[in-house]
Design a protein around this motif. Structure first.
Motif, PDB file in Angstrom:
ATOM      1  N   SER A 159     -57.921   7.804-190.655  1.00 21.39           N
ATOM      2  CA  SER A 159     -58.903   8.149-189.629  1.00 21.39           C
ATOM      3  C   SER A 159     -58.630   7.313-188.383  1.00 21.39           C
ATOM      4  O   SER A 159     -57.980   6.266-188.446  1.00 21.39           O
ATOM      5  N   GLY A 160     -59.146   7.800-187.250  1.00 26.97           N
ATOM      6  CA  GLY A 160     -59.028   7.063-186.001  1.00 26.97           C
ATOM      7  C   GLY A 160     -57.943   7.550-185.075  1.00 26.97           C
ATOM      8  O   GLY A 160     -57.879   7.122-183.920  1.00 26.97           O
ATOM      9  N   LEU A 161     -57.065   8.435-185.558  1.00 23.45           N
ATOM     10  CA  LEU A 161     -55.955   8.917-184.744  1.00 23.45           C
ATOM     11  C   LEU A 161     -55.651  10.345-185.156  1.00 23.45           C
ATOM     12  O   LEU A 161     -55.629  10.665-186.354  1.00 23.45           O
ATOM     13  N   ALA A 162     -55.446  11.197-184.166  1.00 14.94           N
ATOM     14  CA  ALA A 162     -55.227  12.617-184.430  1.00 14.94           C
ATOM     15  C   ALA A 162     -53.797  13.003-184.099  1.00 14.94           C
ATOM     16  O   ALA A 162     -53.096  12.322-183.343  1.00 14.94           O
ATOM     17  N   VAL A 163     -53.369  14.111-184.693  1.00 18.61           N
ATOM     18  CA  VAL A 163     -52.046  14.654-184.406  1.00 18.61           C
ATOM     19  C   VAL A 163     -51.960  15.019-182.922  1.00 18.61           C
ATOM     20  O   VAL A 163     -52.936  15.477-182.315  1.00 18.61           O
ATOM     21  N   ASP A 164     -50.786  14.783-182.329  1.00 23.33           N
ATOM     22  CA  ASP A 164     -50.468  15.083-180.930  1.00 23.33           C
ATOM     23  C   ASP A 164     -50.962  14.030-179.946  1.00 23.33           C
ATOM     24  O   ASP A 164     -50.698  14.149-178.741  1.00 23.33           O
ATOM     25  N   GLU A 165     -51.686  13.010-180.396  1.00 18.40           N
ATOM     26  CA  GLU A 165     -52.010  11.906-179.491  1.00 18.40           C
ATOM     27  C   GLU A 165     -50.765  11.044-179.279  1.00 18.40           C
ATOM     28  O   GLU A 165     -49.834  11.055-180.081  1.00 18.40           O
ATOM     29  N   TRP A 166     -50.782  10.285-178.162  1.00 21.46           N
ATOM     30  CA  TRP A 166     -49.648   9.437-177.809  1.00 21.46           C
ATOM     31  C   TRP A 166     -50.031   7.969-177.972  1.00 21.46           C
ATOM     32  O   TRP A 166     -51.124   7.560-177.575  1.00 21.46           O
ATOM     33  N   VAL A 167     -49.122   7.183-178.546  1.00 21.57           N
ATOM     34  CA  VAL A 167     -49.353   5.748-178.742  1.00 21.57           C
ATOM     35  C   VAL A 167     -48.098   4.989-178.327  1.00 21.57           C
ATOM     36  O   VAL A 167     -46.996   5.552-178.258  1.00 21.57           O
ATOM     37  N   VAL A 168     -48.286   3.700-178.069  1.00 23.39           N
ATOM     38  CA  VAL A 168     -47.150   2.828-177.781  1.00 23.39           C
ATOM     39  C   VAL A 168     -46.346   2.642-179.058  1.00 23.39           C
ATOM     40  O   VAL A 168     -46.902   2.382-180.128  1.00 23.39           O
ATOM     41  N   ALA A 169     -45.027   2.766-178.964  1.00 27.06           N
ATOM     42  CA  ALA A 169     -44.173   2.785-180.151  1.00 27.06           C
ATOM     43  C   ALA A 169     -43.885   1.401-180.717  1.00 27.06           C
ATOM     44  O   ALA A 169     -43.734   1.241-181.919  1.00 27.06           O
ATOM     45  N   LYS A 170     -43.807   0.369-179.877  1.00 28.22           N
ATOM     46  CA  LYS A 170     -43.476  -0.965-180.377  1.00 28.22           C
ATOM     47  C   LYS A 170     -43.893  -2.009-179.349  1.00 28.22           C
ATOM     48  O   LYS A 170     -44.221  -1.692-178.212  1.00 28.22           O
ATOM     49  N   GLY A 171     -43.863  -3.272-179.790  1.00 28.23           N
ATOM     50  CA  GLY A 171     -44.264  -4.373-178.914  1.00 28.23           C
ATOM     51  C   GLY A 171     -45.754  -4.455-178.680  1.00 28.23           C
ATOM     52  O   GLY A 171     -46.201  -5.006-177.673  1.00 28.23           O
ATOM     53  N   VAL A 172     -46.562  -3.952-179.629  1.00 29.37           N
ATOM     54  CA  VAL A 172     -48.014  -3.892-179.408  1.00 29.37           C
ATOM     55  C   VAL A 172     -48.649  -5.277-179.383  1.00 29.37           C
ATOM     56  O   VAL A 172     -49.731  -5.452-178.806  1.00 29.37           O
ATOM     57  N   ASN A 173     -48.010  -6.257-179.998  1.00 30.20           N
ATOM     58  CA  ASN A 173     -48.577  -7.609-179.995  1.00 30.20           C
ATOM     59  C   ASN A 173     -48.489  -8.278-178.628  1.00 30.20           C
ATOM     60  O   ASN A 173     -49.098  -9.326-178.406  1.00 30.20           O
ATOM     61  N   LEU A 174     -47.742  -7.675-177.694  1.00 35.40           N
ATOM     62  CA  LEU A 174     -47.613  -8.225-176.347  1.00 35.40           C
ATOM     63  C   LEU A 174     -48.517  -7.520-175.339  1.00 35.40           C
ATOM     64  O   LEU A 174     -48.499  -7.865-174.150  1.00 35.40           O
ATOM     65  N   LEU A 175     -49.305  -6.562-175.809  1.00 40.23           N
ATOM     66  CA  LEU A 175     -50.133  -5.751-174.912  1.00 40.23           C
ATOM     67  C   LEU A 175     -51.590  -6.131-175.025  1.00 40.23           C
ATOM     68  O   LEU A 175     -52.017  -6.808-175.967  1.00 40.23           O
ATOM     69  N   ARG A 176     -52.401  -5.629-174.054  1.00 39.89           N
ATOM     70  CA  ARG A 176     -53.836  -5.902-174.067  1.00 39.89           C
ATOM     71  C   ARG A 176     -54.588  -4.652-173.613  1.00 39.89           C
ATOM     72  O   ARG A 176     -54.006  -3.724-173.044  1.00 39.89           O
ATOM     73  N   GLU A 177     -55.867  -4.660-173.883  1.00 31.71           N
ATOM     74  CA  GLU A 177     -56.746  -3.533-173.511  1.00 31.71           C
ATOM     75  C   GLU A 177     -56.740  -3.317-171.997  1.00 31.71           C
ATOM     76  O   GLU A 177     -56.774  -4.277-171.220  1.00 31.71           O
ATOM     77  N   HIS A 178     -56.662  -2.059-171.572  1.00 31.92           N
ATOM     78  CA  HIS A 178     -56.703  -1.644-170.164  1.00 31.92           C
ATOM     79  C   HIS A 178     -55.516  -2.142-169.347  1.00 31.92           C
ATOM     80  O   HIS A 178     -55.575  -2.145-168.117  1.00 31.92           O
ATOM     81  N   GLN A 179     -54.459  -2.571-170.014  1.00 34.07           N
ATOM     82  CA  GLN A 179     -53.280  -3.026-169.270  1.00 34.07           C
ATOM     83  C   GLN A 179     -52.592  -1.835-168.610  1.00 34.07           C
ATOM     84  O   GLN A 179     -52.457  -0.762-169.190  1.00 34.07           O
ATOM     85  N   GLU A 180     -52.152  -2.041-167.357  1.00 33.31           N
ATOM     86  CA  GLU A 180     -51.463  -0.985-166.620  1.00 33.31           C
ATOM     87  C   GLU A 180     -49.978  -1.024-166.983  1.00 33.31           C
ATOM     88  O   GLU A 180     -49.336  -2.084-166.945  1.00 33.31           O
ATOM     89  N   VAL A 181     -49.417   0.128-167.358  1.00 25.79           N
ATOM     90  CA  VAL A 181     -48.037   0.186-167.817  1.00 25.79           C
ATOM     91  C   VAL A 181     -47.365   1.433-167.260  1.00 25.79           C
ATOM     92  O   VAL A 181     -48.008   2.399-166.849  1.00 25.79           O
ATOM     93  N   TYR A 182     -46.026   1.365-167.269  1.00 29.58           N
ATOM     94  CA  TYR A 182     -45.213   2.556-167.059  1.00 29.58           C
ATOM     95  C   TYR A 182     -44.870   3.115-168.432  1.00 29.58           C
ATOM     96  O   TYR A 182     -44.653   2.363-169.383  1.00 29.58           O
ATOM     97  N   THR A 183     -44.813   4.423-168.583  1.00 30.20           N
ATOM     98  CA  THR A 183     -44.510   5.043-169.872  1.00 30.20           C
ATOM     99  C   THR A 183     -43.083   5.564-169.878  1.00 30.20           C
ATOM    100  O   THR A 183     -42.579   6.069-168.876  1.00 30.20           O
ATOM    101  N   ALA A 184     -42.471   5.433-171.052  1.00 29.51           N
ATOM    102  CA  ALA A 184     -41.112   5.955-171.253  1.00 29.51           C
ATOM    103  C   ALA A 184     -41.090   6.677-172.586  1.00 29.51           C
ATOM    104  O   ALA A 184     -41.636   6.191-173.570  1.00 29.51           O
ATOM    105  N   GLY A 185     -40.483   7.826-172.621  1.00 33.47           N
ATOM    106  CA  GLY A 185     -40.359   8.571-173.868  1.00 33.47           C
ATOM    107  C   GLY A 185     -41.101   9.878-173.871  1.00 33.47           C
ATOM    108  O   GLY A 185     -40.720  10.816-174.549  1.00 33.47           O
ATOM    109  N   ALA A 186     -42.208   9.967-173.123  1.00 37.78           N
ATOM    110  CA  ALA A 186     -43.011  11.189-173.141  1.00 37.78           C
ATOM    111  C   ALA A 186     -42.254  12.350-172.518  1.00 37.78           C
ATOM    112  O   ALA A 186     -42.207  13.449-173.066  1.00 37.78           O
TER     113      ALA A 186
END
Length: 404
Positions: free
Chosen positions: A370-397
């Motif tokens: 539970s908590g995540l649905a098919v077709d949603e997008w998530v960060v693939a790796k390095g999540v321990n270096l991120l924070r809530e509401h952080q502004e990022v560039y996306t790669a892969g989509a």
């Protein structure tokens, strides 16, 4: 002639004025006082100008680091297909672990690994001197109680006959009857005690529950064993051959009695069909459930103890979303955190942290309950270096959509 004077030139002029005043006989302190007042006024003016210049040029804030570039992936369902696999071990359908019901020291061990035994054959015996003595004591007590009961019975019959002839009193008969009842009760108690002592003595001997082969010998003679501790194992090679396996819930929840599995022995590349005969309802510490399947016409090369693989052809399984292990930050054994990207097509976006409930582990992925649905997008790796509401560039989509 310029009217602007630096501090260094101002101090030099003061010295010259003092020397000139000394030659003319003037008071040097008067010159120093006037020049000091001028110097103070000049210094104050300089400080005011510096302050105004500072106000006009405030310090700039430190530069904000540019947004991090993160790789994003789209959540997909785990399509397990119809084939479900598990590993198992061949065993005889009729088998048993042999153990004593009581604790004690092994006096005799009448078995050996690989020995063929018959049903009812004694296999081991504990040191039972105390139990044997207890049986003898109970036999003696029972004999005494039997004598007392017989004597009380004869007395009661004699007094009852005399009472019928009016040769004795009713109280004498009542007393004899009460004695007979007490003796009868005492006799029953000793009979029960003797039976209990004999049952305990019988537990000191271990017998074969069926005819078969000794497959394990776990103790030696003179060892002290506890009640229920296995000392050996046996199996009936003439019984049906079956496979025992442990399966996760995604297989267990879709199995039914009679379902067919293909059992393969990889070493000799042989396979045989098997029908499910038992489905356990209690999982072990790893969350796996026991399942037993009986082999249909097993070849002679299939022997108890061999490892095999099982394949089930299940019509349909409920598929759940899966997420790579690199995309989660595990909080406890059931929950993890991921960073969701709501606008993966945007050049720049903000991350949103979300707590999800995780299920069974796969090789490089984990099921999302539970908590995540098919077709949603998530960060693939390095999540321990991120924070809530952080502004990022996306790669892969964009690449993922292009490949579709």
């Amino acid at each position: 002639m310029s009217h602007i004077m630096t501090i260094e030139s101002f101090d030099g002029q003061v010295v010259k004025d003092i020397i000139e005043a000394s030659r003319r006989g003037r008071n040097a302190m008067t010159i120093i006082t006037k020049q000091t007042i001028q110097f103070a006024l000049y210094s104050g003016l300089v400080l005011i100008v510096i302050g105004l210049l500072s106000a006009c040029n405030p310090k700039q804030a430190p530069a904000t680091p540019p947004p991090r570039t993160v790789k994003v992936i789209q959540i997909k369902a785990a399509h397990d297909g119809q084939h479900q696999y598990a590993s198992g071990r061949i065993q005889a359908a009729e088998q048993a672990n042999l153990s004593f019901e009581i604790s004690g020291k092994i006096r005799t061990l009448e078995l050996a690994l690989g020995e063929r035994v018959k049903k009812g054959q004694r296999l081991a015996r504990l040191d039972a001197q105390a139990l044997e003595l207890n049986v003898e004591v109970e036999k003696s007590n029972l004999k005494t109680a039997q004598i007392e009961r017989n004597d009380a019975s004869r007395q009661y019959q004699r007094l009852a006959a005399l009472f019928a002839q009016k040769l004795t009193s009713a109280s004498a008969v009542d007393e004899a009857e009460a004695r007979l009842e007490r003796a009868t009760a005492q006799l029953s108690r000793h009979q029960a005690s003797l039976a209990k002592a004999q049952r305990q003595l019988a537990k000191a001997s271990l017998y074969a529950p069926f005819s078969g082969l000794i497959t394990k010998q776990l103790v030696e003679q003179s060892e002290v064993v506890m009640a229920g501790q296995p000392i050996a194992a046996m199996a009936n090679p003439q019984s049906q051959i079956e496979v025992k396996t442990w399966v996760p819930s995604r297989i267990h929840d879709h199995l039914s009695m009679g379902d067919t599995a293909t059992v393969s022995l990889s070493l000799i590349e042989q396979s045989v069909r098997a029908n499910v005969t038992q489905i356990g309802m209690e999982a072990n510490q790893l969350g796996l459930f026991p399942v037993i399947a009986q082999l249909i016409e097993p070849p002679a090369s299939f022997h108890p103890g061999m490892s095999v693989s099982l394949q089930w052809d299940l019509p349909s399984l409920h598929s759940r979303p899966v997420v790579p292990l690199t995309a989660i930050e595990l909080l406890d054994k059931n929950h993890a955190r991921v960073f969701v990207v709501e606008h993966p097509d945007a050049n720049k976006t903000r991350l949103k942290a979300r707590i999800i409930k995780v299920g069974a582990l796969r090789e490089t992925e984990v099921e999302v309950l539970s908590g995540l649905a098919v077709d949603e997008w998530v960060v693939a790796k390095g999540v321990n270096l991120l924070r809530e509401h952080q502004e990022v560039y996306t790669a892969g989509a964009h690449l993922a959509r292009y490949n579709h």
